[in-house]
Design a protein around this motif. Structure first.
Motif, PDB file in Angstrom:
ATOM      1  N   ARG A   1       0.812  -1.357  -0.091  1.00 47.89           N
ATOM      2  CA  ARG A   1      -0.079   0.098   0.074  1.00 47.89           C
ATOM      3  C   ARG A   1       0.784   0.950  -0.217  1.00 47.89           C
ATOM      4  O   ARG A   1       1.840   1.364   0.688  1.00 47.89           O
ATOM      5  CB  ARG A   1      -1.002   0.102   1.283  1.00 47.89           C
ATOM      6  CG  ARG A   1      -1.812  -1.090   1.209  1.00 47.89           C
ATOM      7  CD  ARG A   1      -2.645  -1.671   0.261  1.00 47.89           C
ATOM      8  NE  ARG A   1      -3.858  -0.428   0.017  1.00 47.89           N
ATOM      9  CZ  ARG A   1      -4.375  -0.450  -0.975  1.00 47.89           C
ATOM     10  NH1 ARG A   1      -4.503  -1.354  -1.840  1.00 47.89           N
ATOM     11  NH2 ARG A   1      -5.605   0.507  -1.118  1.00 47.89           N
ATOM     12  N   GLY A   2       0.347   2.483  -0.658  1.00 49.23           N
ATOM     13  CA  GLY A   2       1.171   3.412  -0.856  1.00 49.23           C
ATOM     14  C   GLY A   2       1.053   4.394   0.416  1.00 49.23           C
ATOM     15  O   GLY A   2      -0.026   4.157   1.076  1.00 49.23           O
ATOM     16  N   GLY A   3       1.975   5.370   0.555  1.00 48.70           N
ATOM     17  CA  GLY A   3       1.827   6.358   1.729  1.00 48.70           C
ATOM     18  C   GLY A   3       2.724   7.479   1.617  1.00 48.70           C
ATOM     19  O   GLY A   3       3.807   7.506   0.582  1.00 48.70           O
ATOM     20  N   PHE A   4       3.011   8.138   2.633  1.00 49.67           N
ATOM     21  CA  PHE A   4       3.917   9.219   2.793  1.00 49.67           C
ATOM     22  C   PHE A   4       5.380   8.588   3.259  1.00 49.67           C
ATOM     23  O   PHE A   4       5.321   7.594   4.109  1.00 49.67           O
ATOM     24  CB  PHE A   4       3.654  10.185   3.819  1.00 49.67           C
ATOM     25  CG  PHE A   4       2.128  10.876   3.699  1.00 49.67           C
ATOM     26  CD1 PHE A   4       2.318  11.889   2.478  1.00 49.67           C
ATOM     27  CD2 PHE A   4       1.114  10.744   4.206  1.00 49.67           C
ATOM     28  CE1 PHE A   4       1.183  12.648   2.330  1.00 49.67           C
ATOM     29  CE2 PHE A   4      -0.213  11.079   4.028  1.00 49.67           C
ATOM     30  CZ  PHE A   4       0.142  12.372   2.989  1.00 49.67           C
ATOM     31  N   LEU A   5       6.536   8.754   2.409  1.00 46.60           N
ATOM     32  CA  LEU A   5       7.724   8.473   2.774  1.00 46.60           C
ATOM     33  C   LEU A   5       8.176   9.367   3.856  1.00 46.60           C
ATOM     34  O   LEU A   5       8.091  10.686   3.868  1.00 46.60           O
ATOM     35  CB  LEU A   5       8.740   8.492   1.894  1.00 46.60           C
ATOM     36  CG  LEU A   5      10.250   8.027   2.086  1.00 46.60           C
ATOM     37  CD1 LEU A   5      10.351   6.816   2.712  1.00 46.60           C
ATOM     38  CD2 LEU A   5      10.907   8.181   0.620  1.00 46.60           C
ATOM     39  N   VAL A   6       8.615   8.940   5.163  1.00 41.36           N
ATOM     40  CA  VAL A   6       9.085   9.547   6.160  1.00 41.36           C
ATOM     41  C   VAL A   6      10.293   9.056   6.740  1.00 41.36           C
ATOM     42  O   VAL A   6      10.814   7.851   6.642  1.00 41.36           O
ATOM     43  CB  VAL A   6       7.990   9.797   7.383  1.00 41.36           C
ATOM     44  CG1 VAL A   6       6.754  10.657   6.837  1.00 41.36           C
ATOM     45  CG2 VAL A   6       7.873   8.594   7.875  1.00 41.36           C
ATOM     46  N   ILE A   7      10.906   9.928   7.533  1.00 43.66           N
ATOM     47  CA  ILE A   7      12.141   9.553   8.380  1.00 43.66           C
ATOM     48  C   ILE A   7      11.695   9.776   9.591  1.00 43.66           C
ATOM     49  O   ILE A   7      11.699  10.932  10.146  1.00 43.66           O
ATOM     50  CB  ILE A   7      13.602  10.025   7.999  1.00 43.66           C
ATOM     51  CG1 ILE A   7      13.816   9.784   6.526  1.00 43.66           C
ATOM     52  CG2 ILE A   7      14.778   9.620   8.632  1.00 43.66           C
ATOM     53  CD1 ILE A   7      14.863  10.218   5.802  1.00 43.66           C
ATOM     54  N   LYS A   8      12.051   8.766  10.528  1.00 44.61           N
ATOM     55  CA  LYS A   8      11.384   9.064  11.911  1.00 44.61           C
ATOM     56  C   LYS A   8      12.250   9.651  12.997  1.00 44.61           C
ATOM     57  O   LYS A   8      11.826   9.969  14.075  1.00 44.61           O
ATOM     58  CB  LYS A   8      10.933   7.581  12.384  1.00 44.61           C
ATOM     59  CG  LYS A   8       9.503   7.285  11.709  1.00 44.61           C
ATOM     60  CD  LYS A   8       8.934   6.160  12.153  1.00 44.61           C
ATOM     61  CE  LYS A   8       7.277   5.586  11.830  1.00 44.61           C
ATOM     62  NZ  LYS A   8       6.842   4.555  12.303  1.00 44.61           N
ATOM     63  N   LYS A   9      13.805   9.578  12.791  1.00 49.99           N
ATOM     64  CA  LYS A   9      14.427   9.965  13.791  1.00 49.99           C
ATOM     65  C   LYS A   9      15.388  11.142  12.724  1.00 49.99           C
ATOM     66  O   LYS A   9      15.762  10.728  11.702  1.00 49.99           O
ATOM     67  CB  LYS A   9      15.428   8.785  14.309  1.00 49.99           C
ATOM     68  CG  LYS A   9      14.803   8.082  15.230  1.00 49.99           C
ATOM     69  CD  LYS A   9      15.646   7.236  16.121  1.00 49.99           C
ATOM     70  CE  LYS A   9      15.254   6.503  17.229  1.00 49.99           C
ATOM     71  NZ  LYS A   9      16.107   5.485  17.899  1.00 49.99           N
ATOM     72  N   PRO A  10      15.994  12.061  13.458  1.00 50.88           N
ATOM     73  CA  PRO A  10      16.955  13.131  12.934  1.00 50.88           C
ATOM     74  C   PRO A  10      18.227  12.364  12.403  1.00 50.88           C
ATOM     75  O   PRO A  10      18.530  11.229  13.145  1.00 50.88           O
ATOM     76  CB  PRO A  10      17.058  14.161  13.827  1.00 50.88           C
ATOM     77  CG  PRO A  10      16.584  13.445  15.213  1.00 50.88           C
ATOM     78  CD  PRO A  10      15.596  12.354  14.923  1.00 50.88           C
ATOM     79  N   PHE A  11      18.892  12.813  11.505  1.00 52.39           N
ATOM     80  CA  PHE A  11      19.957  12.199  11.202  1.00 52.39           C
ATOM     81  C   PHE A  11      21.081  13.364  11.027  1.00 52.39           C
ATOM     82  O   PHE A  11      20.719  14.524  10.403  1.00 52.39           O
ATOM     83  CB  PHE A  11      19.997  11.340  10.004  1.00 52.39           C
ATOM     84  CG  PHE A  11      18.989  11.773   8.824  1.00 52.39           C
ATOM     85  CD1 PHE A  11      19.867  12.463   7.807  1.00 52.39           C
ATOM     86  CD2 PHE A  11      17.816  11.862   8.995  1.00 52.39           C
ATOM     87  CE1 PHE A  11      19.321  13.105   6.816  1.00 52.39           C
ATOM     88  CE2 PHE A  11      17.050  12.367   7.819  1.00 52.39           C
ATOM     89  CZ  PHE A  11      17.769  13.008   6.660  1.00 52.39           C
ATOM     90  N   PRO A  12      22.688  13.121  10.926  1.00 48.39           N
ATOM     91  CA  PRO A  12      23.215  14.128  11.079  1.00 48.39           C
ATOM     92  C   PRO A  12      23.180  15.209   9.769  1.00 48.39           C
ATOM     93  O   PRO A  12      23.454  16.566   9.982  1.00 48.39           O
ATOM     94  CB  PRO A  12      24.554  13.568  11.123  1.00 48.39           C
ATOM     95  CG  PRO A  12      24.532  12.407  11.818  1.00 48.39           C
ATOM     96  CD  PRO A  12      22.954  11.886  11.470  1.00 48.39           C
ATOM     97  N   SER A  13      23.097  14.686   8.634  1.00 46.27           N
ATOM     98  CA  SER A  13      23.097  15.580   7.206  1.00 46.27           C
ATOM     99  C   SER A  13      21.947  16.138   7.010  1.00 46.27           C
ATOM    100  O   SER A  13      21.651  16.624   5.788  1.00 46.27           O
ATOM    101  CB  SER A  13      23.733  14.523   6.139  1.00 46.27           C
ATOM    102  OG  SER A  13      22.769  13.790   5.652  1.00 46.27           O
TER     103      SER A  13
END
Length: 655
Positions: A465-477
Motif C-alpha cells: 500500500r502506498g503512503g507518505f515516505l518519512v524518516i522517523k529520527k533526525p540524522f546528521p546531514s
C-alpha cells in the motif's frame, strides 16, 4: 494517501556476485543487518563513532545530539572542525601526489590535478577572497561552469568559513538575483562564459543583468574566471579577474576553525509556492553524511576512478563531487560538457579513456542515451566499470535493465539512490556488496536511517500500500532550517499532521513483502483517477517498457467525471510522429498501458515531442507539463530549459 495503489509489479532480482561481496566495504546481509541493529540499539553512539572515525576534529565533541529545540536539531554541537581541511589537508601527508580531479573540457582537453595542487589552488583563492574582505559567516554566490575552479571556489569558501550558495549555471538573471537577495551575498564568483556542446554561454553578462537596476547592494565584488577568450563588460572597483586575484597570494591558508553547527552552504531548491527555499546545511553533520554514504554506497576503494555526471549547481554535485569523494581522498572525473557532444558516444568514450570504475548518473540521461543509440556502449571498452549508480528520480525497470546489461555487462551492481537536497546525503540505496537489487527499487535504508511509509495519521501502512515516505529520527546531514524562514521549515518538513515528529520527504512510496522501498513519485504527482490514487512514475514505467518509447512523463489534468485524467508526454525512439501515424501510435500506447497496468491508468491524452522540457541538468520541469496539460498559458520562467522550442510541440494534441 491510505488508498494510494501500487500497480507496478517487478519480479526480477540480482544478487551481488560472490567476488564483489567478498571485497565490499559492507560485505553481505549479515554485515548490513549488524550495522542496522547497532543503529537501532545505540543510535547516538552509532553516529558518534562514525563522526570520530571519519572526521578530523580540531576540538572533539562531547555531545552527539541536542534535540531540545526540535525540529532544529544540533549534532556534535560543541565540536570544532574545518570541512576543507577534512577534504584536502589530511590527505597530503598520506599521498599529496594522488590525482584528485581529472577534468575533461567540452572540447576533450584533459587536466589532472593532484591533492597537493588542489590544496595550493584552494589556499591561494581563499587568501584572495580574504583580501576582498570576505570572512566567516558571509554569503558568497557561486555561478560557475563545471570546472576545477568551481570546486576550488566552494572549498575556498569552506576554508575561510564563508557560506557558499552555488547557483546552477543555466539559471536566468532573475533567478540569480532572487538568490543573491535572499542570501544577502557579499560577493559573486562567476566566469566570463561557460562552454557546453561546442557553444559558449554568457555567465558574467547574466550576473551583470542580475546586479543591474538595484536590489543587490550587498554585493561588493564579482570575481570572474576567464574560461574563454570572450570578453566581459567590466565595472571598475567591483569586478576582479580570478587570475589577478590569486597572483602573489600565499600557497597556504590556515583554516577557519568552525563550530560543528556553523552553516557550510545554502542551496536553493524549488518550492510549491514558486519562491525558492534556501536549504541550509551544517558543517559537521553534512560532511559526515556525504563522506560515509560515499564510502558505503559506492563501496569506495583507493584505486577507484569515480565519475558523477551531475553539475555542482545541484546537491548531487555538492555531496558527490565537491565533498564526499574529496573527504575520502578519491580520484574523480569532472566533466564540462554534455553526453551528446560531439556525438552520443561521449560518456562511453570517457569511461573507456579514463578507466572509470564507478559511474553515477541520472535516469533521464540513461533514457536519453538509449534513444540516441541503445547499442552504442557495445562499441567501447567499458570493462573498467565495477559499479553503476542512478540519482535524481525513480528509474523505470526497463531503463534499469538496459543500464545493467548493456553498460554494466550484467556484472556491475546498480545502486539506485534515493535522497534529496534536504537530506544532504543518500538515505535509501542498496549497499552493493550486501543487498540484492530489484529493477526500479531503491531497496533498503542505509544503516542509521529510520525510514517508514505512513498514512495521513502517521501510522505505518501495510506492504503493497502506498503512503507518505518519512524518516522517523533526525540524522546528521538533515537540513537545519530554511534560510531566513524557520516557520516555513517546520511547516514543510515537520508538519503538525505528524505532530512535528517525522521528517516528511514529500514523496509517495510503497514497500513490498521483502521490505524494499519503491518511490512512486512526488506527493503532488499523485493522480486521483475515478477514486483510484495512482503514482505517476508507475504509468511512466509502463510506457517506457514499450519498445517504441524512449521517455515519458505523466501528469494529471482536471476531468469532470474521473476527477483527474492521465496526460502522457512521450518521446519515441524514432522520429516524432504526425497525422495518422501519431493517432495510430497514441492508440497503441493507450492499449499498451491498459494491458500492462489496467484501464484505470490508461492515458486520456498522449502528446508527442522530440524531447521533454528539461533543465540543462536533465531535470524534467513537470510544472510546465501540468500547465500544458491544462491548456494554460505558460507564465513560468523557461530560461533554464535546455530546449524551450519543444514546448510548442507538446501543446499540440493528437487529433
Amino acid at each position: 494517501m491510505s488508498t494510494l495503489e501500487s500497480i507496478l509489479k517487478e519480479t526480477r532480482s540480482f544478487a551481488p556476485s560472490d567476488d564483489f561481496r567478498h571485497k565490499a566495504t559492507v560485505s553481505g546481509m549479515e554485515a548490513y543487518n549488524a550495522l542496522c541493529e547497532q543503529a537501532d540499539d545505540h543510535y547516538l553512539s552509532f553516529w558518534g563513532d562514525l563522526a570520530r572515525e571519519l572526521i578530523t576534529w580540531k576540538k572533539p565533541f562531547s555531545r552527539v545530539l541536542d534535540d531540545s529545540n526540535a525540529p532544529f536539531f544540533k549534532w556534535f554541537d560543541d565540536g570544532v572542525l574545518n570541512v576543507s581541511y577534512n577534504c584536502l589537508d589530511r590527505h597530503l601527508a598520506l599521498d599529496g601526489n594522488k590525482i584528485a580531479l581529472i577534468f575533461e573540457a567540452d572540447d576533450g582537453e584533459v587536466t589532472r590535478v593532484t591533492y597537493a595542487e588542489l590544496h595550493r589552488r584552494v589556499c591561494q583563492f581563499a587568501n584572495g577572497l580574504k583580501s576582498l574582505g570576505v570572512g566567516k559567516g558571509e554569503r558568497v554566490v557561486i555561478y560557475m561552469p563545471m570546472s576545477i575552479e568551481a570546486i576550488v571556489a566552494m572549498q575556498a569558501c569552506a576554508r575561510i568559513g564563508a557560506i557558499h550558495s552555488v547557483v546552477f549555471g543555466g539559471f536566468s538573471a532573475g533567478a540569480v538575483k532572487d538568490r543573491i537577495q535572499d542570501a544577502g551575498a557579499c560577493a559573486v564568483i562567476t566566469a566570463n562564459e561557460s562552454v557546453r556542446g561546442g557553444k559558449s554561454v554568457p555567465l558574467k553578462a547574466t550576473v551583470d543583468e542580475a546586479l543591474a537596476n538595484g536590489g543587490c547592494e550587498t554585493v561588493t565584488h564579482v570575481v570572474v574566471y576567464q574560461r574563454t577568450n570572450g570578453g566581459a563588460e567590466w565595472t571598475e572597483g567591483r569586478d576582479v579577474w580570478w587570475h589577478k586575484l590569486v597572483e602573489g597570494q600565499a600557497e597556504t591558508c590556515e583554516p577557519e576553525w568552525m563550530n560543528a553547527e556553523d552553516p557550510l552552504f545554502i542551496l536553493y531548491t524549488s518550492g510549491s509556492t514558486g519562491k525558492p527555499k534556501g536549504i541550509q546545511h551544517s558543517s559537521a553533520g553534512y560532511l559526515l553524511g556525504a563522506a560515509n554514504s560515499f564510502r558505503w554506497v559506492f563501496d569506495y576503494k583507493p584505486n577507484d576512478v569515480f565519475w558523477c555526471t551531475a553539475d555542482v549547481g545541484w546537491i548531487t554535485g555538492h555531496s558527490y563531487i565537491c565533498y564526499g569523494p574529496l573527504a575520502n581522498g578519491a580520484t574523480q572525473i569532472v566533466f564540462e560538457g554534455v553526453p551528446t557532444y560531439p556525438d552520443a558516444g561521449r560518456f562511453w568514450k570517457m569511461i573507456e579513456k579514463h578507466k572509470v570504475t564507478i559511474f553515477y548518473t541520472a535516469p533521464t540521461a540513461i533514457r536519453s542515451l538509449i534513444k540516441l543509440g541503445g547499442d552504442l556502449p557495445k562499441q567501447y571498452d567499458l570493462s573498467s566499470l565495477r559499479l553503476l549508480g542512478t540519482v535524481g528520480e525513480p528509474i523505470n525497470p526497463e531503463a534499469w535493465m538496459w543500464y545493467y546489461e548493456v553498460v554494466g555487462g550484467s556484472r556491475c551492481p546498480i545502486v539506485d539512490t534515493w535522497w534529496q537536497t534536504e537530506t544532504g546525503s543518500i538515505q535509501i540505496s542498496p549497499l552493493p556488496g550486501a543487498v540484492t537489487t530489484k529493477p526500479g527499487s531503491c531497496t533498503l535504508p542505509l544503516p542509521g536511517v529510520m525510514a517508514d511509509i505512513v498514512d495521513e495519521s502517521g501510522a505505518p501502512v501495510e506492504p503493497g500500500r502506498g503512503g507518505f515516505l518519512v524518516i522517523k529520527k533526525p540524522f546528521p546531514s538533515l537540513v537545519r532550517t530554511i534560510w531566513n524562514d524557520p516557520e516555513r521549515f517546520k511547516k514543510t518538513y515537520f508538519p503538525d499532521e505528524f505532530n512535528g515528529q517525522y521528517y516528511l520527504a514529500g514523496d509517495s512510496a510503497n514497500r513490498d513483502e521483502s521490505g524494499y522501498f519503491w518511490i512512486m513519485g512526488r506527493i503532488d504527482d499523485v493522480l486521483n483517477v475515478s477514486g483510484h490514487r495512482l503514482g505517476t512514475m508507475e504509468i511512466e514505467s509502463a510506457l517506457v517498457a514499450n519498445p517504441l518509447v524512449a521517455e515519458a512523463a505523466v501528469v494529471g489534468k482536471p476531468h469532470d467525471i474521473k476527477g483527474e485524467a492521465v496526460v502522457a508526454f512521450v518521446v519515441l525512439k524514432g522520429a516524432r510522429p504526425e497525422g495518422e501515424d501519431a493517432k495510430k501510435i497514441a492508440s497503441e500506447l493507450k492499449n499498451w498501458v491498459a494491458h500492462e497496468i489496467g484501464k484505470i491508468a490508461q492515458p486520456d491524452d498522449i502528446r508527442f515531442g522530440e524531447n521533454l522540457p528539461k533543465t540543462r541538468s536533465g531535470k524534467i520541469m513537470r510544472r510546465l507539463l501540468r500547465s500544458i496539460a491544462k491548456g494554460e498559458e505558460i507564465t513560468q520562467d523557461t530560461s533554464t530549459l535546455e530546449n524551450p522550442q519543444i514546448l510548442g510541440q507538446l501543446q499540440e494534441p493528437v487529433r
